[in-house]
Design a protein around this motif. Structure first.
Motif: not given
Length: 123
Positions: A26-54
């Motif tokens: 029930r605390t979903f709105t407290r979080y900044f949410m993000g998407w990351f991705r990781q391709a084979p042989g590569k480090e995980r990288e940031f893709v996008s993020g969104i704050n609690w209100s959008g």
């Protein structure tokens, strides 16, 4: 918070996919949410993020103008609409939650991670 990502799959170059990330708790709105991705042989990288209100979003330069992040707090879900997909978008995509952070792309700020969903872009 527990996160469950879905929506990955096989898509042709130039196609579209929408990823979803459902959060428990029930605390979903407290979080900044993000998407990351990781391709084979590569480090995980940031893709996008969104704050609690959008009202505040972040994008990696490589996806600006093609990807759109959004969230529905009533459904405890964050989305990543991916358009005009390219070969280099092929990766496992992870959703993540950064508690207390207002706006960040730093992987270390994200303390909760989903299991990942595979996106494969082909000709």
């Amino acid at each position: 918070v527990q996160l469950q990502a879905s929506g990955g799959g096989l898509v042709q170059v130039g196609g579209s996919l929408r990823l979803s990330c459902a959060a428990s708790g029930r605390t979903f709105t407290r979080y900044f949410m993000g998407w990351f991705r990781q391709a084979p042989g590569k480090e995980r990288e940031f893709v996008s993020g969104i704050n609690w209100s959008g009202g505040s979003t972040l994008y990696a330069d490589s996806v600006k103008g093609r990807f759109t992040i959004s969230r529905d707090n009533a459904k405890n879900t964050v989305y990543l609409q991916m358009n005009n997909l390219k070969y280099e978008d092929t990766a496992v995509y992870y959703c993540a939650a950064a508690p207390l952070a207002l706006r960040t792309s730093n992987v270390g700020d994200f303390k909760h991670w989903g299991q990942g969903t595979l996106v494969t872009v082909s000709s």
